[in-house]
Design an enzyme around this catalytic site. Structure first.
Site, PDB file in Angstrom:
ATOM      1  N   GLY A 192       0.820  -1.200   0.000  1.00 57.03           N
ATOM      2  CA  GLY A 192       0.000   0.000   0.000  1.00 57.03           C
ATOM      3  C   GLY A 192       0.851   1.245   0.000  1.00 57.03           C
ATOM      4  CG  PHE A 194       0.432   4.089   5.006  1.00 50.66           C
ATOM      5  CD1 PHE A 194       0.787   5.397   5.283  1.00 50.66           C
ATOM      6  CD2 PHE A 194      -0.903   3.798   4.819  1.00 50.66           C
ATOM      7  CE1 PHE A 194      -0.167   6.386   5.393  1.00 50.66           C
ATOM      8  CE2 PHE A 194      -1.864   4.783   4.928  1.00 50.66           C
ATOM      9  CZ  PHE A 194      -1.501   6.082   5.214  1.00 50.66           C
ATOM     10  CE  LYS A 211       0.670  -0.457   6.213  1.00 46.78           C
ATOM     11  NZ  LYS A 211       0.497  -1.189   4.963  1.00 46.78           N
ATOM     12  CG  ASP A 307      -5.159   3.551   2.240  1.00 47.15           C
ATOM     13  OD1 ASP A 307      -5.747   3.895   1.191  1.00 47.15           O
ATOM     14  OD2 ASP A 307      -4.217   2.737   2.253  1.00 47.15           O
TER      15      ASP A 307
END
Length: 513
Positions: A192, A194, A211, A307
């Site tokens: 994504g 980020f 993440k 998002d």
């Protein structure tokens, strides 16, 4: 003093040595003085053990003051004892006629001149040394174990972090690297704006989603920790829980619970996937709206996701939705103002005011959720990569069809053709009304997420989504098409229909989509 010339027979047990009468008198007088002195003075300290008195060999003869001599072994009768030496004042011993030194037995006048037995002192010393040594060794082992804790991957940057809370924890970079097989592509779940998301398995066997934020973020360590500490306190069944985090140099990693049944994007747009039936689509819409509503209405301060998209809505095996990736959400410190920030998100989901100026409010999330509802209704992606429909985005394509569906209850042009009209019309009308209200062009005219939840569940009328209209006075969601979105159509039919759409909007006093 004259020595006797008599010889002592070797076989006699006791030989009497004749001495002068004067010597006997002096010896007797001296013995009486010693006896009286010992009786008048306090007894010496008992520092000896009397048992070994007769077991030890006699000392060498140095004071032959006894009137009798006995050959070795010494006699055990106490009558043969003589008083101790008196230094230089003792008379010289008599010599035997043969010229040999006489043998003097052991003298015991009630005390011993030998050094005391060290048995008791040695036992106490040994016990004390043992206890002290044991304590010292245990203390040394404790500090060595504490100092030599295992470190993960010394070549990797050292982790820094604070414990988040009772259900959260920090992780080292090495732990997460091993859990994700060194962040291999085989473990990559998605990417994504980020960063990258990897599947990982911790040492205890639990599956997590790691993440890895893109390196080079301007966000400082304190700001990151403050934001993580807030979202770590958020717990809702329709939100993916934060498990922990890691800060290692420039690295920023967030660890979430793993939701096993992939994402809404996978089930809705995945190649070769079966058609998702309508009941599951409605269930996902309701559950995901509850998660987003919790962020907006129940968190203090409120949290803006920034998002919202189909890829960030995870599905479990019961097809309950969980909103994910709110770990980088922007915290709205003031509910009455917007937050100016660098635009982050995914094209096709961005609210117009956010994409144009970076002005961020919770209504920006509402717009993005409206796009997700359009995906569930139409089965189309938010952006037409294959140019199947002429518009640039799903919202532009759907605007005129939304009004038609609400006015005429005709959903054929809007609903996913894969459904084959197999859906509940009332449920479809509620979802269409929510989608149309969420994608309004003006942010302040968009509904709150708690209103969207109640309409989707059928608890309130879709007319309550209208701003500026008394609930119950309108049976239609008032909308007005953005002229710019309609007039780019190549077909004149759209322009001819514009007048009817405009008159409908003026009739109900609505706002633009």
């Amino acid at each position: 003093m004259a020595r006797s010339n008599r010889c002592v027979p070797q076989n006699s047990s006791i030989v009497q040595i004749p001495i002068e009468e004067v010597f006997k008198t002096q010896l007797k007088s001296r013995w009486q003085q010693i006896t009286m002195s010992s009786a008048s003075s306090p007894p010496p300290p008992q520092v000896f053990v009397p048992e070994p008195l007769f077991s030890e060999p006699p000392p060498p003869p140095k004071a032959p003051v006894n009137v009798s001599l006995s050959p070795p072994p010494p006699p055990r009768s106490p009558s043969t004892s003589t008083p101790p030496r008196l230094g230089n004042r003792n008379p010289p011993p008599p010599a035997s006629p043969s010229g040999q030194e006489p043998t003097t037995p052991t003298m015991t006048p009630g005390f011993s001149l030998s050094p005391p037995s060290p048995s008791r002192l040695s036992t106490g010393a040994v016990v004390g040394i043992s206890i002290g040594g044991g304590v010292f060794v245990l203390t040394l082992i404790f500090f060595l174990c504490k100092k030599k804790r295992p470190r993960d991957d010394k070549a990797l940057p050292a982790p820094i972090g604070l414990v988040l809370g009772i259900h959260q924890s920090t992780f080292t970079y090495g732990e997460l690297a091993r859990a994700t097989n060194k962040f291999s592509e085989a473990n990559l779940l998605g990417e994504g704006g980020f960063g990258f998301v990897y599947k990982g398995i911790l040492n205890n066997g639990n599956e997590v989603a790691v993440k890895q934020l893109k390196v080079g973020s301007a966000q400082g360590e304190k700001e990151f920790q403050a934001e993580v500490n807030i979202i770590s306190q958020i717990h809702h069944r329709n939100l993916v829980s934060l498990v922990g985090y890691c800060i290692a140099g420039a690295q920023r990693l967030l660890v979430y619970e793993f939701v096993p049944n992939n994402t809404l994007e996978f089930h809705l747009h995945g190649k070769g996937r079966p058609t998702m039936e309508w009941s599951l689509r409605l269930k996902i819409a309701v559950s995901s709206s509850k998660g987003l509503s919790y962020l907006h209405e129940n968190c203090n301060p409120k949290i803006i996701h920034r998002d919202i998209k189909a890829a960030n809505i995870l599905i479990d095996f019961k097809f309950e939705a969980k909103v994910a990736d709110f770990g980088l959400a922007k915290i709205a410190l003031d509910t009455n103002t917007h937050v100016s920030t660098r635009v982050m998100g995914t094209f096709g989901y961005l609210a117009p005011e956010y994409a144009a100026s970076g002005k961020l409010t919770e209504k920006s999330d509402v717009y993005s959720f409206g796009v997700v509802l359009l995906e569930l209704i139409t089965g189309r992606r938010p952006v037409d990569a294959n140019n199947v429909y002429a518009d640039d985005s799903l919202v532009d394509w759907a605007r005129p069809l939304l009004v038609q569906a609400l006015e005429e209850s005709n959903f054929e042009g809007l609903a996913d053709i894969k459904l084959n009209n197999e859906y509940d019309r009332e449920e479809m009308a509620r979802m269409v009304a929510c989608a149309a209200a969420c994608v309004r062009y003006t942010a302040r005219r968009r509904p709150r997420m708690d209103q969207v939840v109640r309409v989707l569940e059928g608890n309130i009328s879709p007319s309550d989504l209208n701003q500026g209209i008394t609930p119950g006075h309108s049976n239609t969601v008032s909308v007005r098409l953005d002229a710019r979105a309609v007039r780019v159509k190549p077909h004149g039919e759209m322009d001819s229909r514009w007048g009817r759409f405009k008159r409908t909007a003026q009739r109900y006093g609505g706002d633009s989509l």
